[in-house]
Design an enzyme around this catalytic site. Structure first.
Site, PDB file in Angstrom:
ATOM      1  N   GLY A  14       0.830  -1.206   0.000  1.00  0.00           N
ATOM      2  CA  GLY A  14       0.000   0.000   0.000  1.00  0.00           C
ATOM      3  C   GLY A  14       0.864   1.255   0.000  1.00  0.00           C
ATOM      4  NE  ARG A  18      -5.825   7.360   4.980  1.00  0.00           N
ATOM      5  CZ  ARG A  18      -6.511   6.545   5.770  1.00  0.00           C
ATOM      6  NH1 ARG A  18      -7.091   7.007   6.848  1.00  0.00           N
ATOM      7  NH2 ARG A  18      -6.621   5.270   5.487  1.00  0.00           N
ATOM      8  CD  GLN A  74      -0.415  -5.342  -4.986  1.00  0.00           C
ATOM      9  OE1 GLN A  74      -0.112  -4.732  -3.969  1.00  0.00           O
ATOM     10  NE2 GLN A  74      -1.656  -5.708  -5.243  1.00  0.00           N
ATOM     11  N   GLY A 104       1.632  -5.365   6.971  1.00  0.00           N
ATOM     12  CA  GLY A 104       2.841  -4.702   7.472  1.00  0.00           C
ATOM     13  C   GLY A 104       2.563  -3.445   8.270  1.00  0.00           C
ATOM     14  NE  ARG A 318      26.088  11.030  19.544  1.00  0.00           N
ATOM     15  CZ  ARG A 318      26.971  11.700  18.804  1.00  0.00           C
ATOM     16  NH1 ARG A 318      27.781  12.595  19.393  1.00  0.00           N
ATOM     17  NH2 ARG A 318      27.070  11.498  17.520  1.00  0.00           N
ATOM     18  CE1 TYR A 372      34.977  15.021  11.235  1.00  0.00           C
ATOM     19  CE2 TYR A 372      33.768  16.914  12.074  1.00  0.00           C
ATOM     20  CZ  TYR A 372      34.072  16.051  11.041  1.00  0.00           C
ATOM     21  OH  TYR A 372      33.481  16.219   9.818  1.00  0.00           O
TER      22      TYR A 372
END
Ligand code: UD1
Ligand code: MG
Length: 448
Positions: A14, A18, A74, A104, A318, A372
Site C-alpha cells: 500500500g 496519508r 506488486q 505490514g 550515544r 574530529y
C-alpha cells in the site's frame, strides 16, 4: 513435493498516502524499530518455513528490512487479494499446510494471537480463519457475518454493506490463515466487480463457503490490531507499545519511578533491580546491567551499561558506548563510541568520543576529547587509574598512560607516559597591586 507447515505473507505494498512521507509507510518506526520489522519479528516467533513480504515499486529500505526473507513485488495496487497472488512465485511452488496473511502496517499483533489462529485452522480444517475484533460502528472495517452455527459466512466490505450488516460490531482485522492447499485457487477466483474495482482478499471466504468448506473467526483485543494509516495512528500505536514495554520491564524486575515518562525501544534489555528515574529515553540497542541507576533526563542509545553503573541525571550515551561495572557518568556528559573500564568516572560536563578509558580513571569536569578535525575521527586512549584534570582538551590521536595525570586546563597534544603529569597551559603570571591600580585609574576616568 515436500510439505511445509506454515508460510507467512506480509502485505506492505500500500502507498500509505496519508502518512504524507517520502518513507514507505511500513518503514516508519515505533519503539525505535520499523513497523515492518515488528511484524517480521513477531511472525518469526511462529517459526514459519517461509516468509514473503509483498512490497510496492520504489520502496527504499523495504528489501533490507525484509531480509533474509523473500520480497515479492506488486507493481500496481489492485487490492489485497491481488497482493497475496503476487506472493505465489516467492513461495517457490512449495505446498504449505497453512498460509498466514498479515499486514505490514499492523505492528502490534502478538505471536500468541497468530498461533491461536493457526491452531484453530488445524482444529477445524477450515479453509480460512479470520482474525476478528470488536469495534463499535460506525467504522470503515469489513464486517464478519456469521452463520447460525457460529462459522464465518462472509466478509462484507463496509463500502458494499447494507445498513443491517454495517450495524455489526464484529470486524475484519485483515489477518487470515488460509489452507495452503486451496489458497491460490481461491485467490485466483476473486473478481474485481466491486465499488473500488479491486480484488478483495476477503472474497475468498464466500468462495470457500460455496465450495462447501468452513471458515472460522478468532477474536483478539483491538489494541493488537491498530492499523497505522496516518501520523496520528503511528503515535497511537507508539503509545500502546510503550505501555506494553514498560509493563514488561517492570514485570522483569526494573523499577520505573514514573513509567509514563520513560520511553523504551523494542530491544531494550534490563537486568534486575535497575532503577530508571523520570524522563529517560532509550533508543535502539541498549543493554542495562543489574543494579544500574539511570537518573532523570538521560538519553541513551546503542549502549551497553555494566552492572552497578550510575548514569545521569542529564547524561547522553550515544552508539558505541560500553561501560564496565560501577562506572559513574554524571550530568551533561556525552559519550560516543567510548569504552570505559570498571569504576571509571566522568561526572560533569564532558565529551568522550572515540575514546577508551581504563578502569578506575577519573575524568575531570569539562574534559573534552578533541576527536574530529573536520575530516577524520581519531581515538583517545587513556589508561587505568589516570586522573584527567578539569577542563583538559585531549587532542586525538593521543595516548595517556596508566596512572598519568593532566593538569587542569591543559590542551594535551602529545602522548603522556604512565605515571607522568602533563601540563599543557601557559604559566601563570602575578602582578602585585595591579588590580587596585587599575580600579583607581578607571574611577577617575569614569568620575565614580
Ligand atoms: C482491509 C480489508 C478490510 C479490513 C481492513 C482492516 C480487504 C478487501 N479489506 O481493508 O476488510 O477491515 O483491511 O484494516 O482486504 N495492500 C497491498 N496491496 C494492495 C492493497 C493493499 O499490499 O493492492 C496492503 C496494504 O499495504 C495494507 C493491507 O494490504 O498493509 C490492507 O490494505 P488497505 O488498503 O488498508 O485495506 P482496507 O481497505 O483497509
Ligand atoms: Mg487499511
Amino acid at each position: 513435493m515436500s510439505r511445509n507447515r506454515l508460510a507467512i505473507v506480509i502485505l506492505a505494498a500500500g502507498k500509505g498516502t496519508r502518512m504524507k512521507s517520502a518513507l514507505p509507510k511500513v518503514m516508519h518506526e515505533i519503539a525505535g524499530k520499523p513497523m515492518l520489522r515488528h511484524v517480521i519479528d513477531t511472525c518469526g516467533r511462529l517459526d514459519p518455513d517461509r516468509m514473503v513480504v509483498v512490497a510496492g515499486p520504489d520502496m527504499p529500505g523495504v528489501e533490507k528490512a525484509a531480509a533474509p526473507h523473500a520480497l515479492a513485488h506488486q507493481m500496481e495496487q489492485r487490492g489485497t487479494g491481488h497482493a497475496v497472488g503476487c506472493a505465489q512465485d516467492a513461495l517457490g511452488g512449495r505446498r504449505f499446510d497453512a498460509v498466514l496473511v498479515v499486514y505490514g502496517d499492523t505492528p502490534l499483533i502478538t505471536a500468541e494471537t497468530l498461533s491461536r489462529m493457526v491452531a484453530e485452522r488445524q482444529r477445524t480444517d477450515a479453509a480460512v480463519v479470520v482474525l476478528g475484533m470488536r469495534v463499535a460502528p460506525p467504522n470503515a472495517y469489513g464486517r464478519l457475518v456469521l452463520d447460525a452455527g457460529g462459522d464465518l459466512d462472509a466478509i462484507v466490505e463496509a463500502a458494499e454493506a447494507s445498513p443491517e450488516i454495517l450495524a455489526l460490531d464484529l470486524c475484519n482485522s485483515g489477518v487470515m490463515v488460509i489452507d495452503g492447499a486451496v489458497l491460490f485457487d481461491l485467490v485466483g477466483r476473486v473478481e474485481d466487480g466491486n465499488s473500488k474495482g479491486e480484488f478483495y482478499l476477503t472474497d475468498i471466504v464466500g468462495i470457500a463457503r460455496g465450495d462447501g468448506r468452513r471458515a472460522r473467526v478468532v477474536e483478539a483485543p483491538v489494541d493488537e490490531l491498530v492499523g497505522v494509516n496516518s501520523r496520528a495512528d503511528l503515535a497511537a500505536a507508539e503509545a500502546i507499545l510503550q505501555q506494553r514495554l514498560r509493563a514488561a520491564a517492570m514485570a522483569d524486575g526494573a523499577t520505573l519511578v514514573d513509567p509514563a515518562s520513560v520511553f523504551l525501544a523494542a530491544d531494550t534489555v534490563f537486568g534486575r533491580d535497575v532503577v530508571i528515574g523520570p524522563h529517560v529515553v532509550f533508543g535502539p540497542g541498549v543493554t542495562v546491567g543489574d543494579r544500574v541507576q539511570i537518573k532523570s533526563f538521560s538519553h541513551i542509545e546503542g549502549a551497553r551499561i555494566g552492572a552497578g553503573a550510575v548514569i545521569g541525571p542529564f547524561a547522553r550515551l550515544r552508539p558505541g558506548t560500553e561501560l564496565a561495572e560501577d562506572v559513574h557518568i554524571g550530568n551533561f556528559v556525552e559519550l560516543k563510541n567510548a569504552q570505559l573500564g570498571r569504576g571509571a568516572k566522568a561526572n560533569h560536563l564532558t565529551y568522550l568520543g572515540d575514546a577508551t578509558v581504563g578502569s578506575g580513571t577519573n575524568i575531570g569536569a569539562g574534559t573534552i576529547t578533541v576527536n574530529y578535525d573536520g575530516f577524520g575521527k581519531y581515538r583517545t586512549e587513556i589508561g587505568a587509574r589516570a586522573f584527567i584534570g578539569s577542563h583538559s582538551s585531549l587532542v586525538a590521536p593521543i595516548t595517556i598512560g596508566d596512572g598519568a595525570m593532566t593538569a587542569a586546563g591543559s590542551v594535551v597534544t602529545q602522548n603522556v607516559e604512565a605515571d607522568a603529569i602533563a601540563i599543557g597551559r601557559a604559566r601563570q603570571i602575578d602582578k602585585p597591586g595591579r588590580a587596585a591600580a587599575f580600579r583607581a585609574a578607571q574611577s577617575v576616568k569614569h568620575k565614580k
